[in-house]
Design an enzyme around this catalytic site. Structure first.
Site, PDB file in Angstrom:
ATOM      1  N   PRO A   2      32.044  51.661  40.534  1.00 45.11           N
ATOM      2  CA  PRO A   2      32.237  50.210  40.430  1.00 45.11           C
ATOM      3  C   PRO A   2      31.886  49.536  41.751  1.00 45.11           C
ATOM      4  CG  PRO A   2      34.199  51.403  39.724  1.00 45.11           C
ATOM      5  CD  PRO A   2      33.277  52.410  40.304  1.00 45.11           C
ATOM      6  N   GLU A   3      31.191  48.405  41.664  1.00 47.62           N
ATOM      7  CA  GLU A   3      30.864  47.633  42.853  1.00 47.62           C
ATOM      8  C   GLU A   3      31.667  46.329  42.814  1.00 47.62           C
ATOM      9  OE1 GLU A   3      26.564  47.481  43.481  1.00 47.62           O
ATOM     10  OE2 GLU A   3      26.322  49.406  42.487  1.00 47.62           O
ATOM     11  N   ARG A 108      37.349  62.300  37.619  1.00 49.78           N
ATOM     12  CA  ARG A 108      36.927  63.180  38.707  1.00 49.78           C
ATOM     13  C   ARG A 108      37.892  63.264  39.881  1.00 49.78           C
ATOM     14  NH1 ARG A 108      30.609  62.648  39.676  1.00 49.78           N
ATOM     15  NH2 ARG A 108      31.084  64.509  40.889  1.00 49.78           N
TER      16      ARG A 108
END
Ligand code: ZN
Length: 266
Positions: A2-3, A108
């Site tokens: 995500p940015e 993750r």
């Protein structure tokens, strides 16, 4: 990962859904994402506090809690916040006073949750450059002076500008018609001006469409963001450039897959 637009989307949704609610307890299914303090103290510190405000700094979410503490969440690669959650695949679930759960999922396990008294002192925060929204053209031009680095890795460098990652760097460079491999200092004044404008416009548009659901990003509701539909080069290798029809290329640049149009971007 995500940015800025994805994190800003979640920030706004958290604001709407959670400000004023109390966290009554914490279910820890995997403590690895809790980086600070020890799990036991994290749970104790969060339980019983009220969510007073939601802040965002670059890609970091900051929940201001009563008692002068801050819960900071960096989603990293695969972190998700889902509300209301069902607890089924959460690493951490926050129990709220209305009986609902705020789930933190992270396939993750690279994400970082912290409970701190001063988020401004976090190492991550101190190393951040300004956000694009806070930069004017004159300052941006100055920042690029003498930079020999290639322009795309430079604008993705969080200590240079914060919030722009691989996806939005590619999109902004396409819109500004600049080759991602150009040395930053070689950009003309006009190109620098255009690039800053396009970085800001691209981020704003992406926020409007609630971000891009690539990898695992979802909105707070669990729904995908819509901006992928509007990508001009990212993920479009071999497809015709939307401006000139030439095939979009993908190359490796600074170790990252980089999409661009060799005909439009000079
Ligand atoms: Zn083109």
């Amino acid at each position: 990962m995500p940015e800025l637009p994805e994190v800003e989307t979640i920030k706004r949704e958290l604001e709407q859904a959670l400000v004023g609610k109390k966290i009554t307890g914490v279910i820890v299914n995997n403590p690895r994402v809790i980086r600070e303090p020890k799990t036991e103290n994290f749970v104790k510190g969060v339980s019983g506090s009220t969510i007073k405000n939601i802040l965002r700094k670059a890609k970091l979410l900051i929940l201001e809690l009563s008692g002068g503490r801050y819960l900071t969440i960096h989603l990293k690669m695969t972190g998700q916040l889902v509300y209301p959650g069902d607890g089924k695949k959460s690493r951490i679930s926050f129990k709220l006073s209305n009986g609902k759960l705020l789930d933190f999922n992270d396939q993750r396990l690279f994400a970082e949750l912290r409970l701190v008294s001063d988020w401004k002192k976090l190492k991550f925060i101190q190393g951040l450059g300004p956000e694009p929204f806070g930069i004017n053209t004159a300052r941006f031009k100055e920042m690029l002076d003498n930079k020999k680095t290639k322009i795309k890795p430079l604008i993705m460098d969080q200590s240079f500008i914060s919030g722009v990652g691989n996806l939005y760097a590619a999109e902004a460079l396409f819109r500004a018609r600049i080759d991602p491999g150009r040395p930053a200092a070689s950009l003309t004044g006009k190109e620098k001006e255009r690039l800053l404008k396009e970085i800001i416009e691209t981020l704003k548009e992406a926020i409007k469409y609630k971000g891009s659901s690539i990898d695992q990003y979802v909105q707070l509701s669990g729904m995908q963001g819509d901006y992928v539909k509007y990508h001009k080069v990212y993920g479009r290798e071999g497809k015709p450039c939307l401006a000139c029809g030439a095939p979009v290329k993908r190359i490796a640049l600074g170790g990252r897959g980089t999409y661009f149009c060799p005909r439009c971007q000079k």
